[in-house]
Design a protein around this motif. Structure first.
Motif, PDB file in Angstrom:
ATOM      1  N   HIS A  28      32.307  41.499  36.388  1.00 19.75           N
ATOM      2  CA  HIS A  28      33.576  40.759  36.475  1.00 19.75           C
ATOM      3  C   HIS A  28      33.507  39.701  37.577  1.00 19.75           C
ATOM      4  O   HIS A  28      33.886  38.537  37.361  1.00 19.75           O
ATOM      5  N   TYR A  29      32.994  40.078  38.728  1.00 21.34           N
ATOM      6  CA  TYR A  29      32.947  39.138  39.850  1.00 21.34           C
ATOM      7  C   TYR A  29      31.821  38.120  39.703  1.00 21.34           C
ATOM      8  O   TYR A  29      31.962  36.979  40.145  1.00 21.34           O
ATOM      9  N   VAL A 309      38.090  48.115  36.594  1.00 23.97           N
ATOM     10  CA  VAL A 309      38.154  46.765  37.181  1.00 23.97           C
ATOM     11  C   VAL A 309      39.599  46.488  37.606  1.00 23.97           C
ATOM     12  O   VAL A 309      40.427  46.080  36.789  1.00 23.97           O
ATOM     13  N   GLY A 311      40.470  44.165  39.596  1.00 26.49           N
ATOM     14  CA  GLY A 311      40.668  42.724  39.712  1.00 26.49           C
ATOM     15  C   GLY A 311      41.058  42.285  41.105  1.00 26.49           C
ATOM     16  O   GLY A 311      41.839  41.336  41.280  1.00 26.49           O
TER      17      GLY A 311
END
Length: 460
Positions: A28-29, A309, A311
């Motif tokens: 995700h990152y 996740v 976020g």
């Protein structure tokens, strides 16, 4: 090259035994980084937090407080090696007071709280691969600390450092361990879930967590704060303290203008040309202590709903793969902050607490203070000021930066600082026994190393 770079990083993590949840979070990152995310939070996008609730103004029922503490677990971030102080093992093993380490004192705090309240109060460390073995060996000296059916620790994840030039995981055969970095303490949520510890805590009947850094001996177990947090119904809460000129580097909470959400902003998230706003203790009057409270049921729900996740906002750190070699390849280290979760949970809140709940040791200046008579060790295991205000300590980093050098120059222990306002040491000075410092005292740099004889009083 970035798609290939992500695939290479994912495979490196799988080969390294990293959990699927941690790989999903890293991915995700990585994609955010590839898309140009900087993680910066400009001043014009936030409003200062000026009037948060204060613990001293809150009424907490004693029975409700005891009940809340009985459902609370104490979690300590224990992955740091203290490299900035010249250490190569867990920082929490550093002797702080009367030969006792951070971990010894933390175990004592938990034991005292159990005896005073009857709470089970498990102690769980988030270790790194480099701190786990030594830290568990240290806790083995406190066999009564372990709670049946619960582990004493879980492991922080690791991730590859990413080359800035081509976004691939860096290769460094000279020292392969330098190819990896921790994902920041925001990884605590992923690690709690993927280790199974979060579910084990819930199954054992625990509902709340009190999390803090292992080098902050002020964050003692608190039934009062547990009671306040339980009564608030909030999923998440952060402890804040009033900022002073000495706290200009610490992260702070702010209100995002776009939606009114509480957020955390750290130094690395501030545009360089706006650091004067960040460091202004009057504009942003409260700093974030990294003492946090979570509702474990709501944390578990959020993690499982989002595939681990959460976020959290990205923190993009630019380093070299070998921190000691400026010519080595430049890399991104992708990190998140534990406290940034405040913007993830609807209804998250914050409370201003006393300064005695924030007592970190980041330098040997801090260590000298805690070892001195300016602080006293109280019945609950906490170190608290024995004077009205802590004296300001400034030791010459050329001679006192590492713990080894520091200890060599204070062989008989810390001088008396009860009557001191400040102590500034320039140059190489070794202190004898029973030295007393009063007022604003200073030692000037000399042509050769000097000695302060036994029993001398340094007067400001």
């Amino acid at each position: 090259m970035s798609a290939e770079g992500l695939a290479q990083a994912q495979q490196k993590m799988r080969d390294g035994g990293v959990s699927d949840a941690a790989i999903a979070v890293f991915s995700h990152y990585y994609e955010a980084l590839e898309a140009g995310a900087t993680g910066l939070i400009p001043e014009e996008t936030i409003e200062p937090l000026l009037d948060p609730d204060r613990l001293e103004d809150v009424d907490v029922n004693d029975d409700a407080a005891a009940d809340a503490l009985s459902k609370t677990v104490i979690i300590k971030l224990n992955g740091g090696l203290g490299t900035s102080m010249g250490m190569d093992r867990a920082k929490s093993l550093l002797p702080v007071r009367d030969g006792k380490s951070f971990l010894d004192l933390i175990a004592g705090q938990v034991r005292q709280a159990r005896e005073a309240t009857g709470a089970r109060l498990p102690l769980v460390l988030m270790n790194s691969f480099r701190t786990q073995e030594d830290s568990l060996a240290a806790l083995a000296q406190h066999p009564d600390i372990e709670v049946d059916g619960l582990p004493l620790d879980f492991l922080q994840n690791r991730e590859p450092k990413i080359r800035i030039d081509d976004m691939t995981p860096v290769d460094w055969p000279a020292d392969p361990t330098l190819e990896w970095c921790p994902p920041g303490h925001g990884d605590i949520y992923t690690a709690l879930l993927s280790s199974g510890v979060l579910e084990r805590l819930l199954e054992a009947g625990f509902k709340y967590a009190s999390a803090s850094n292992s080098d902050n001996l002020g964050a003692v177990p608190s039934a009062r704060i547990a009671g306040w947090f339980a009564a608030s119904g909030a999923p998440y809460a952060a402890e804040l303290c009033r900022r002073t000129a000495a706290d200009r580097k610490g992260g702070h909470l702010a209100i995002r203008r776009s939606d009114g959400q509480l957020i955390l902003r750290d130094t690395a998230q501030t545009p360089p040309d706006q650091m004067d706003y960040f460091t202004d203790e009057h504009r942003h009057p409260y700093f974030h202590t990294n003492n946090l409270w979570w509702d474990l049921e709501k944390l578990h729900a959020a993690l499982t709903e989002r595939g681990a996740v959460l976020g959290l906002p990205l923190i993009r750190n630019e380093k070299t793969v070998d921190p000691t070699d400026s010519s080595s390849p430049k890399v991104f280290q992708i990190e998140t902050a534990m406290g940034a979760a405040i913007e993830v949970f609807e209804g998250a809140t914050a409370i201003v607490v006393g300064r005695d709940r924030f007592l970190p040791v980041k330098t040997t200046n801090d260590l000298l203070l805690l070892r001195s008579d300016a602080y006293r060790l109280e019945e609950d295991g906490a170190l608290r000021l024995a004077v009205d205000a802590a004296p300001l300590i400034d030791l010459d980093s050329r001679f006192y930066k590492t713990v080894g050098d520091f200890d060599a120059r204070f062989p008989a222990g810390a001088p008396s600082l009860r009557a001191a306002s400040s102590l500034t040491v320039a140059g190489d000075w070794t202190f004898g026994a029973d030295v007393v410092v009063t007022g604003d005292a200073s030692l000037d740099d000399a042509d050769a190393p000097g000695t302060i004889a036994d029993g001398v009083t340094l007067e400001g």
